[in-house]
Design a protein around this motif. Structure first.
Motif, PDB file in Angstrom:
ATOM      1  N   THR A  65       0.690  -1.014   0.064  1.00 36.36           N
ATOM      2  CA  THR A  65       0.026   0.091  -0.092  1.00 36.36           C
ATOM      3  C   THR A  65       0.764   1.229  -0.057  1.00 36.36           C
ATOM      4  OG1 THR A  65      -1.715  -1.237   1.038  1.00 36.36           O
ATOM      5  CG2 THR A  65      -1.839   1.052   1.342  1.00 36.36           C
ATOM      6  N   ARG A  66       0.690   2.156  -0.881  1.00 39.72           N
ATOM      7  CA  ARG A  66       1.238   3.559  -0.928  1.00 39.72           C
ATOM      8  C   ARG A  66       0.160   4.496  -0.468  1.00 39.72           C
ATOM      9  NH1 ARG A  66       5.434   6.026  -2.520  1.00 39.72           N
ATOM     10  NH2 ARG A  66       6.328   4.592  -3.693  1.00 39.72           N
ATOM     11  N   TYR A  67       0.644   5.067   0.716  1.00 36.60           N
ATOM     12  CA  TYR A  67       0.099   6.298   1.330  1.00 36.60           C
ATOM     13  C   TYR A  67       0.540   7.529   0.713  1.00 36.60           C
ATOM     14  CZ  TYR A  67      -0.688   2.731   4.871  1.00 36.60           C
ATOM     15  OH  TYR A  67      -0.977   1.557   5.380  1.00 36.60           O
ATOM     16  N   THR A  68      -0.697   8.700   0.437  1.00 35.46           N
ATOM     17  CA  THR A  68      -0.240   9.848  -0.164  1.00 35.46           C
ATOM     18  C   THR A  68      -0.902  10.721   1.188  1.00 35.46           C
ATOM     19  OG1 THR A  68      -0.755   8.891  -2.350  1.00 35.46           O
ATOM     20  CG2 THR A  68      -0.831  11.715  -1.799  1.00 35.46           C
ATOM     21  N   LEU A  69      -0.052  11.651   1.519  1.00 38.60           N
ATOM     22  CA  LEU A  69      -0.551  12.711   2.459  1.00 38.60           C
ATOM     23  C   LEU A  69      -1.194  13.906   1.806  1.00 38.60           C
ATOM     24  CD1 LEU A  69       2.545  12.605   4.876  1.00 38.60           C
ATOM     25  CD2 LEU A  69       0.451  11.510   5.238  1.00 38.60           C
ATOM     26  N   HIS A  70      -2.398  14.256   2.676  1.00 36.67           N
ATOM     27  CA  HIS A  70      -2.967  15.647   2.178  1.00 36.67           C
ATOM     28  C   HIS A  70      -2.669  16.558   3.360  1.00 36.67           C
ATOM     29  CE1 HIS A  70      -4.358  13.154  -0.889  1.00 36.67           C
ATOM     30  NE2 HIS A  70      -4.797  12.360  -0.415  1.00 36.67           N
ATOM     31  N   PRO A  71      -1.751  17.048   3.349  1.00 34.54           N
ATOM     32  CA  PRO A  71      -1.505  17.936   4.553  1.00 34.54           C
ATOM     33  C   PRO A  71      -2.335  19.204   4.509  1.00 34.54           C
ATOM     34  CG  PRO A  71       0.432  18.043   2.939  1.00 34.54           C
ATOM     35  CD  PRO A  71      -0.523  17.032   2.500  1.00 34.54           C
ATOM     36  N   GLY A  72      -2.947  19.728   3.581  1.00 34.22           N
ATOM     37  CA  GLY A  72      -3.485  20.888   3.475  1.00 34.22           C
ATOM     38  C   GLY A  72      -4.805  21.099   4.483  1.00 34.22           C
ATOM     39  N   GLY A  73      -5.358  20.022   4.975  1.00 34.92           N
ATOM     40  CA  GLY A  73      -6.429  19.835   6.000  1.00 34.92           C
ATOM     41  C   GLY A  73      -5.955  20.463   7.276  1.00 34.92           C
ATOM     42  N   THR A  74      -6.898  20.668   8.095  1.00 32.06           N
ATOM     43  CA  THR A  74      -6.414  21.571   9.610  1.00 32.06           C
ATOM     44  C   THR A  74      -6.482  20.418  10.450  1.00 32.06           C
ATOM     45  OG1 THR A  74      -8.699  22.187   9.901  1.00 32.06           O
ATOM     46  CG2 THR A  74      -7.320  23.766   8.818  1.00 32.06           C
ATOM     47  N   LEU A  75      -5.850  20.696  11.539  1.00 29.56           N
ATOM     48  CA  LEU A  75      -5.793  20.055  12.966  1.00 29.56           C
ATOM     49  C   LEU A  75      -7.098  20.062  13.240  1.00 29.56           C
ATOM     50  CD1 LEU A  75      -2.403  21.001  14.241  1.00 29.56           C
ATOM     51  CD2 LEU A  75      -2.963  18.912  13.111  1.00 29.56           C
ATOM     52  N   ARG A  76      -7.474  18.982  14.239  1.00 27.85           N
ATOM     53  CA  ARG A  76      -8.978  18.689  14.615  1.00 27.85           C
ATOM     54  C   ARG A  76      -9.296  19.447  15.924  1.00 27.85           C
ATOM     55  NH1 ARG A  76     -12.066  13.950  12.663  1.00 27.85           N
ATOM     56  NH2 ARG A  76     -12.620  13.706  14.921  1.00 27.85           N
ATOM     57  N   HIS A  77      -8.345  19.480  16.798  1.00 29.91           N
ATOM     58  CA  HIS A  77      -8.829  20.120  17.944  1.00 29.91           C
ATOM     59  C   HIS A  77      -9.032  21.825  17.859  1.00 29.91           C
ATOM     60  CE1 HIS A  77      -8.457  21.682  22.207  1.00 29.91           C
ATOM     61  NE2 HIS A  77      -8.880  20.558  22.567  1.00 29.91           N
ATOM     62  N   PRO A  78     -10.068  22.344  18.415  1.00 34.18           N
ATOM     63  CA  PRO A  78     -10.570  23.563  18.271  1.00 34.18           C
ATOM     64  C   PRO A  78      -9.537  24.586  18.511  1.00 34.18           C
ATOM     65  CG  PRO A  78     -12.471  22.532  19.734  1.00 34.18           C
ATOM     66  CD  PRO A  78     -11.212  21.405  19.530  1.00 34.18           C
ATOM     67  N   GLU A  80      -6.315  24.098  17.929  1.00 36.50           N
ATOM     68  CA  GLU A  80      -5.519  24.213  16.549  1.00 36.50           C
ATOM     69  C   GLU A  80      -6.133  24.209  15.294  1.00 36.50           C
ATOM     70  OE1 GLU A  80      -4.941  21.484  19.193  1.00 36.50           O
ATOM     71  OE2 GLU A  80      -3.706  22.869  20.252  1.00 36.50           O
ATOM     72  N   ALA A  81      -7.399  24.408  15.302  1.00 39.44           N
ATOM     73  CA  ALA A  81      -8.054  24.261  14.026  1.00 39.44           C
ATOM     74  C   ALA A  81      -7.828  25.092  12.854  1.00 39.44           C
ATOM     75  CB  ALA A  81      -9.772  24.353  14.405  1.00 39.44           C
ATOM     76  N   HIS A  82      -7.278  26.028  13.321  1.00 42.87           N
ATOM     77  CA  HIS A  82      -6.608  27.185  12.190  1.00 42.87           C
ATOM     78  C   HIS A  82      -5.347  26.698  11.598  1.00 42.87           C
ATOM     79  CE1 HIS A  82      -4.595  28.387  15.854  1.00 42.87           C
ATOM     80  NE2 HIS A  82      -3.601  28.924  15.218  1.00 42.87           N
ATOM     81  N   LEU A  83      -4.545  25.739  12.230  1.00 40.95           N
ATOM     82  CA  LEU A  83      -3.291  25.325  11.552  1.00 40.95           C
ATOM     83  C   LEU A  83      -3.390  24.275  10.744  1.00 40.95           C
ATOM     84  CD1 LEU A  83      -1.430  25.326  15.000  1.00 40.95           C
ATOM     85  CD2 LEU A  83      -1.230  26.924  13.233  1.00 40.95           C
ATOM     86  N   PRO A  84      -2.740  24.296   9.610  1.00 38.19           N
ATOM     87  CA  PRO A  84      -2.761  23.071   8.751  1.00 38.19           C
ATOM     88  C   PRO A  84      -2.031  22.051   9.226  1.00 38.19           C
ATOM     89  CG  PRO A  84      -1.285  24.855   7.763  1.00 38.19           C
ATOM     90  CD  PRO A  84      -1.851  25.350   9.108  1.00 38.19           C
ATOM     91  N   VAL A  85      -2.326  20.586   8.719  1.00 35.75           N
ATOM     92  CA  VAL A  85      -1.595  19.414   9.271  1.00 35.75           C
ATOM     93  C   VAL A  85      -0.145  19.662   8.763  1.00 35.75           C
ATOM     94  CG1 VAL A  85      -1.461  16.976   8.713  1.00 35.75           C
ATOM     95  CG2 VAL A  85      -3.822  18.109   9.057  1.00 35.75           C
TER      96      VAL A  85
END
Length: 98
Positions: A65-78, A80-85
């Motif tokens: 399996t090859r994983y592709t990261l999508h780091p543009g999403g934001t962190l989940r905790h309220p 840090e929700a403004h910070l991208p992964v």
């Protein structure tokens, strides 16, 4: 494998798995579990959570399996929700040449 250390830690299991995938995008579940000191079943569930959250996707390449990261999403905790992964990945993962 779930070796619990008494007390507390800085990273969640989800963060550890995400960082392990960032280090090796073709790692087997077994390898990710060993790197994170978790069971394969736990890592499998975390990978599913991360995929559902849009943090990564997976694609079969033969038996691997090859994983592709999508780091543009934001962190989940309220808080840090403004910070991208990507900000977490930049903070923890080594850069080329370091």
């Amino acid at each position: 494998m779930d070796q619990q250390v008494p007390g507390w830690g800085f990273l969640t299991n989800h963060a550890r798995v995400l960082l392990a995938v960032a280090r090796d995008r073709t790692a087997r579940l077994r390898d990710l579990a060993a790197a994170c000191h978790l069971t394969e079943r736990t890592v499998q569930g975390i990978i599913a959570d991360l995929e559902q959250a849009g943090c990564l996707s997976r694609e079969r390449e033969g038996r691997r399996t090859r994983y592709t990261l999508h780091p543009g999403g934001t962190l989940r905790h309220p808080v840090e929700a403004h910070l991208p992964v990507q900000s977490l990945l930049n903070l923890i993962t080594p850069r080329d040449g370091e």
